[in-house]
Design a protein around this motif. Structure first.
Motif, short mmCIF file in Angstrom:
data_model
loop_
_atom_site.label_atom_id
_atom_site.label_comp_id
_atom_site.label_asym_id
_atom_site.label_seq_id
_atom_site.Cartn_x
_atom_site.Cartn_y
_atom_site.Cartn_z
N UNK A 1 32.24 -64.21 64.05
CA UNK A 1 31.71 -64.88 62.87
C UNK A 1 31.88 -64.02 61.64
N UNK A 2 31.59 -62.72 61.77
CA UNK A 2 31.74 -61.84 60.62
C UNK A 2 33.21 -61.74 60.20
N UNK A 3 34.07 -61.56 61.21
CA UNK A 3 35.51 -61.51 60.89
C UNK A 3 35.94 -62.80 60.19
N UNK A 4 35.44 -63.92 60.70
CA UNK A 4 35.76 -65.22 60.09
C UNK A 4 35.26 -65.29 58.67
N UNK A 5 34.02 -64.85 58.44
CA UNK A 5 33.46 -64.85 57.08
C UNK A 5 34.33 -64.03 56.14
N UNK A 6 34.76 -62.86 56.65
CA UNK A 6 35.63 -62.02 55.83
C UNK A 6 36.93 -62.75 55.48
N UNK A 7 37.52 -63.41 56.47
CA UNK A 7 38.78 -64.12 56.24
C UNK A 7 38.58 -65.22 55.20
N UNK A 8 37.50 -65.97 55.35
CA UNK A 8 37.23 -67.05 54.39
C UNK A 8 37.10 -66.48 52.99
N UNK A 9 36.33 -65.40 52.87
CA UNK A 9 36.11 -64.77 51.58
C UNK A 9 37.45 -64.33 50.96
N UNK A 10 38.28 -63.70 51.78
CA UNK A 10 39.57 -63.21 51.28
C UNK A 10 40.45 -64.37 50.83
N UNK A 11 40.47 -65.44 51.63
CA UNK A 11 41.30 -66.58 51.26
C UNK A 11 40.80 -67.22 49.96
N UNK A 12 39.46 -67.32 49.87
CA UNK A 12 38.90 -67.93 48.67
C UNK A 12 39.28 -67.11 47.42
N UNK A 13 39.24 -65.78 47.56
CA UNK A 13 39.63 -64.90 46.46
C UNK A 13 41.10 -65.10 46.11
N UNK A 14 41.93 -65.15 47.14
CA UNK A 14 43.36 -65.34 46.89
C UNK A 14 43.60 -66.66 46.17
N UNK A 15 42.86 -67.69 46.58
CA UNK A 15 43.01 -68.97 45.91
C UNK A 15 42.59 -68.87 44.45
N UNK A 16 41.50 -68.14 44.21
CA UNK A 16 41.01 -67.94 42.86
C UNK A 16 42.08 -67.24 42.00
N UNK A 17 42.71 -66.21 42.56
CA UNK A 17 43.75 -65.51 41.80
C UNK A 17 44.97 -66.40 41.59
N UNK A 18 45.25 -67.22 42.61
CA UNK A 18 46.37 -68.14 42.46
C UNK A 18 46.09 -69.12 41.32
N UNK A 19 44.87 -69.64 41.31
CA UNK A 19 44.49 -70.57 40.25
C UNK A 19 44.56 -69.91 38.87
N UNK A 20 44.20 -68.64 38.80
CA UNK A 20 44.28 -67.92 37.53
C UNK A 20 45.73 -67.61 37.15
N UNK A 21 46.66 -67.89 38.09
CA UNK A 21 48.06 -67.63 37.78
C UNK A 21 48.44 -66.18 37.97
N UNK A 22 47.63 -65.39 38.69
CA UNK A 22 47.95 -63.97 38.84
C UNK A 22 48.93 -63.75 39.99
N UNK A 23 48.96 -64.65 40.96
CA UNK A 23 49.88 -64.43 42.08
C UNK A 23 50.72 -65.66 42.34
N UNK A 24 51.93 -65.43 42.81
CA UNK A 24 52.83 -66.49 43.24
C UNK A 24 53.09 -67.53 42.17
N UNK A 25 53.00 -67.13 40.90
CA UNK A 25 53.33 -68.06 39.81
C UNK A 25 52.43 -69.27 39.75
N UNK A 26 51.23 -69.16 40.28
CA UNK A 26 50.31 -70.30 40.25
C UNK A 26 49.67 -70.45 38.88
N UNK A 27 48.61 -71.25 38.83
CA UNK A 27 47.83 -71.37 37.60
C UNK A 27 48.25 -72.49 36.71
#
Lengths: 377, 377, 377, 377, 377
Positions: free
Chosen positions: B345-371
């Motif tokens: 569960x903890x490992x899963x929580x960590x993964x979710x958190x990391x993915x959510x952050x990555x999505x946030x950065x993608x939305x901000x256009x910081x990674x992979x030309x997103x945003x």
């Protein structure tokens, strides 16, 4: 004069002349002495092609009988502390009140003013070759006389006095206007050593900004720009003044002397040219400095980013395996901890991660001068 | 001349001319030799439509009988190390003392001065096509003669000498003023290759700033700006000088030659135009460079922020479950550690958190030309 | 012509004209062909109020008998690859050698030169509406003839040819100077579409800089500034040239045509005005761009700071309770670990700390648009 | 006219006039209608000291008999959609073709042109007090008539019409040139409210940049600079135009009216002066804004640095005592863990470290306004 | 007048004059009172070499009989609230309507206008020595009279009144134009104390920017630039105004007075010169300020980087040995934990790593002033 010592480290700063003037509304021609002005000494040099007299004048009554005896009479007054003397000289040579006011009102800009009885010339002489500080020299040029007023002892006219004393010099055959030219020429040539010193200062600064920007403070560049600004303020009207003398149809300047003034004008143009070039270089230095500050910030941030980016994820992995989940409660609770190759595998994972990051930074060109391929994209 | 080798990497830096002058207060017309000046060689070329003589003069006495024999006598003195020779030439051709002083006082700006007996022209010739360094050329233009003084052997006048030697050239039919024009034209045309080299340097730099800003140092842009500044300082008065010749009502310049000087003036305008355009481009480059430095800083900070923002919170979670609270002391002390699915569960929580952050950065256009969407807000 | 294709992405860059000139020292009037120049075609249009002739000339001998037969003879030479032809035209119309030299020496700035036999006009025509690249058009305006030289096929004169062909046009009643005006007007009007395209480019860039600065590279703004610089270099002397024609007391321009040239001059002022306005806007864009880069850096750093500032202290607390002090060795060794509410209390402490930090950042206005009160301090 | 609504937030942006012109090469005097121009309405006001007539003209034939009946005839055409009407007015009043072309070619710069039969004046009237958008007003001033063309209904001339209608006004005693002056004066006075609004906008922005820079986007400052640029583009030639009228020796402007135009010229100088002052303030704002962005970055980084610098070392210490070295394997393996005061000592060490760091930051002036002593170093 | 108190901290801000004008389209010469203008008081001083009269005028009818009785009549009106009075004065002295309009329309720029009956002079007097705020003074100079209008009580003319009252002053022997000069001279000399105060403010700011940049806000530099801008706006036309009086061939200014006006002109040049110098220094300060902000950011980031770079890797090592791998499951699982010297070895490794990092930073010159060797590379 214009050097006001400020406290502490900025002690070399030159302040901008702020004219200490006659109170607003006073009658024109009102003479107000600078309380710090020194007592005057008067030196008379009178000469013609074949005659020469040089004498230190102690009292006005010694002066009067000597005037008009020679082709040219040069009276040099050093120190402006005796207003009464200046007024009596004004009466003796019919000097205009407005001009006399400017003699004691220091901080005049160089200029020429034509009056009925004489031309009035203000110039500024370098007071000290190590700084752009200047001292006001006022001249009254009449048909047969030249009066010069300077603030303090010490001037750049000694070589001219020597030429006058030696009987063979061409200057002895000429009129008062040629003497005035010779003095102006000496004043203007006196700017070159100051500029030369400033040019060296600028080049040293330039070398340092480029080679060791961390040692520089922007204030140093600002200070040299400020000194150049002050110098320019003096040289610019100097040029106008000489130009006015060259063109002016004053009866006191002969055509022959005008040819020499043209040469003198040429020197003021050279001065302006060097000052402006230095100013442009100094302005460019600010850009170089700012970009070097930014570049160093980039350097610093690269170090931080490389270290943090490598070790924070590794630290996280270590943290995970430092958790205390109860392995006995469930087979899913951190079974890795019990694996035979668990520890070496984690250490290996960390090493792989670190190497991959290093490779990434190398590709980006952040370390070891890498990044060649990517940059050429 | 003006190239002073400085130590180390900045060895190509050109210093600004700081006139080494006659001491302030010296009599006008005083000749002071540059101690490094080389010994003069004198070459006389005299010609008319049908006659031509070219000779290397070793002594002044060889020169005198040859003057005035042809329509035009051109005396070219290379090297300014013999003041006595210059004085004797001055006497021979009635050259004015102020002009002679300028001949040996190098670092003159280009100019024209009219004297009773001759026109005095100063120009500056490119000394070396790979740099904006120049050498002073002084000319005395009289009714039937042209005297030219240059600092060192080597000049751009060889094609003109060849035209003079070949009997068919138009230049043989003209007066001394046309010869002066031809020399000035050659001098000014000599600037174009230097400008061309500088333009290439600028374009290479421009390409590099845009494609690989990390390789550039602001000092490189500063250096090219400085070289352009030095070039401009020479070209600008060159233009004024030719313009003065075009307008001046000198008796030594004929109307026919004036037409050619107008063409020459046109070339100086082209030079100025190119120099100014280069300067503006170089100034613009500084802005591009500074913004590329800032952009790279942003890049660096993005990497740091992404990594730190993802792993610091994860590390915190791992840290929480690394705490050693005594589970036996209370059922509230870290019961999660004993749960069956606690670790996953903890490992899963960590993964979710990391993915959510990555999505946030993608939305901000910081990674992979997103945003994309967000930017259009 | 002036477009040199550079490799890679900067392929649209226009280089600055660097005059490929006659070798320095060559005789004035020396014609040197550009090796890439194309072979000329000659088109003669001769007309008067009631007569009109248009013919493609293949050989010089066809041309000679046709000259002087009509009120106006317009000879349009396209392609400058045949120096011999140009020399023979020069002889036929008594064209001055210096002017002919400028015809083949491309990269001339627009100008007017008065010669005894004709006026010589150089202008630059937009070569391609999508770029500021121009082509040189040289005109010789005589009493009854107009010679125009252009570099390549294709020009903006077709509408004028059409007006000449149609018998009713006012232009047929006028002299050669009016034809020259008509051509100049067409050349200058040809700049407006280029400027319009550039204005659109600039506005698109402006919108992007403001709405999506992350997508922009400073190099794009630099490129538009550079194009405007090149355009300004052409338009500015164009204005001077038309102005000179308006004022000049040339015998070849009538007062009536001068009125029309005044209108043409007005258009060049409009061009300059638009170019200068665009340049100022582009310069302002750099500031907006730089501040947007800085603002984005602030954004990035805020995210990093918020995350790091919240989690690093929390991680530290977790770390403290992850220490392994031997509780059995002393009652002071981490007694908290054995407390009944120890773990919830620590978790609670962490939550309070995090919330307080969040509130602090909200007050500072870093998150959720807060900070109202504080900002008004 | 010049307002082109762009989508989204930048909807208030004014585009730069890009002249929609007659196709290049068309005959001068060719009238090309703007397809969006509205149909004209014609209003005639004719008056002398004792007579007055005002009438809306529907057809040209109504107009002709009324011309020349009064001392002054003012025909005001609103809407430029009927080229035929404009041509017939041109014939009736002998208007020059080039001037008529400029009437329908909108986006002219203000100017005066003298023709044989009339003076042609172009000015630009503020179209809407809330923006720097302007509308072209063209005037033909003859001996007894004044024709004015405007683009759209609505102008600032109503008070002048009212003065004309009231019989007592001085304007009724004057000639057509005085009427033209009155209209120009009204046009120019119409700029003051726009400038006033812009001044308020600028001051609000200035207050915000200083008090709450985080709320500002550089684009706002850019926009106000752009609006001032557009305004300046209109006001500058307005000044030249009025100045030309004041100096011009036109037979249509009397000396008496020239005195009034001088007053009007004075107003244009005031306009320019205010516009330039605003521009300088707006330019200064960019610097203030950029430095506030940098200052905020410093603030952010200080917070991050303080937190990270305090807690990362503390976290490290906690990490050390979280290591799991086997104390039973060796007495050197973490003996501290078994000490009686071990835990309190470590907590104390952490506290001392944290306090020392805080003191260091206080000394550096980063927290609580400290740093006094150090700064004065 | 122009000081509008704004709320809060920016309360000392001077707003830019935005002329409150007659409504657009009103007849020229329309007088519109400022509603806040105060009621006028009239003071008449009439004198000749041997006669003097000074009286406070309460009603117009007292004034009329006194006019023309003395060589010079000076009527000083303080307060512009009574339009009727101004109109009656206008009738009495035949003042031109446009000039009268400018008297009540405050915010005029300094200027001179010649009318048939009088010269009209507008100048601006410093209202308060602590700020660049000015008050409008309008003068009508006729053959025997001088009318002066000022906005509020309080002026810098008291010393002149005292000179007039004392019978011995030269001013009593002169005409009205000399009185006008004396007033203008007093007005202009009144600017020097304001400039002096501003110079001190600037130097204090300069010292602070260099010594303690953290205490400065860019807004302070902006404010001083703004004040200098406002001062320049007033001083520049002041100079033009005095220059126009010096040159103008007005019948109301005698040649003798022109000599004095030349002196006054000289003072305006000094004013401009100081203002421009201050402006350049203030502009340079912004660069120094920005670079000091950047330098402080570098300082902050260095601290962060040093701490983070040292402790993050150390923390990682501690984290590794805090992992809970089951040493009993495998001999490869963290055998170090069981080694005899394990803990001291790890602590030693950490110390070596930290020292190596510190040495690295020392070499880079980030700490303890190191980096000497590397910098000289």
């Amino acid at each position: 004069m214009t050097v006001e010592q400020t406290t502490g480290k900025a002690s070399t700063k030159r302040t901008i002349d702020r004219k200490r003037r006659v109170p607003p509304g006073a009658a024109p021609g009102t003479l107000v002495a600078d309380p710090t002005a020194s007592q005057p000494t008067i030196r008379l040099i009178a000469y013609g092609p074949d005659d020469f007299e040089e004498i230190e004048i102690a009292e006005m009554k010694e002066l009067e009988p000597r005037i008009g005896k020679h082709a040219v009479t040069w009276i040099n007054i050093t120190g402006l502390g005796n207003l009464d003397l200046i007024r009596r000289l004004g009466d003796l040579f019919s000097l205009h009140g407005l001009a006399l006011e400017d003699v004691v009102n220091l901080h005049q800009r160089p200029k020429v003013e034509e009056y009925a009885e004489h031309a009035f010339i203000v110039t500024r002489m370098i007071a000290d070759a190590s700084s752009p500080t200047t001292e006001q020299v006022s001249m009254f040029l009449g048909a047969q006389f030249l009066l010069t007023f300077q603030e303090r002892p010490g001037d750049c006219f000694e070589p001219i006095r020597a030429r006058l004393r030696s009987g063979r010099a061409k200057i002895r055959d000429r009129q008062a206007d040629y003497l005035a030219y010779a003095l102006l020429d000496a004043v203007i040539d006196g700017y070159f050593p100051v500029l030369e010193a400033m040019g060296e200062r600028l080049e040293v600064l330039e070398d340092r900004v480029i080679a060791r920007p961390a040692d520089i403070e922007a204030a140093e560049i600002h200070e040299i720009k400020r000194d150049l600004l002050l110098l320019r303020r003096t040289v610019w009207p100097q040029r106008e003044m000489v130009n006015a003398l060259t063109r002016e149809t004053s009866p006191y300047v002969t055509d022959q002397t005008r040819l020499y003034l043209r040469d003198c004008y040429d020197h003021t143009i050279q001065l302006m040219d060097i000052v402006e070039t230095y100013r442009e270089i100094a302005t460019g230095l600010i850009d170089v400095y700012l970009s070097s500050v930014s570049t160093r910030l980039n350097e610093i941030m690269k170090v931080l980013t490389i270290i943090a980016t490598i070790f924070i994820p590794l630290g996280f992995i270590a943290g995970v395996y430092g958790m205390n989940f109860d392995r006995s409660a469930s087979p899913w609770n951190m079974p890795e901890l019990g694996w035979y190759w668990g520890y070496p595998a984690v250490i290996g994972l960390m090493a792989v991660l670190a190497l991959w990051m290093l490779y990434y930074f190398y590709r980006k060109g952040w370390i070891l001068g890498g990044g060649g391929k990517q940059r050429r994209r």
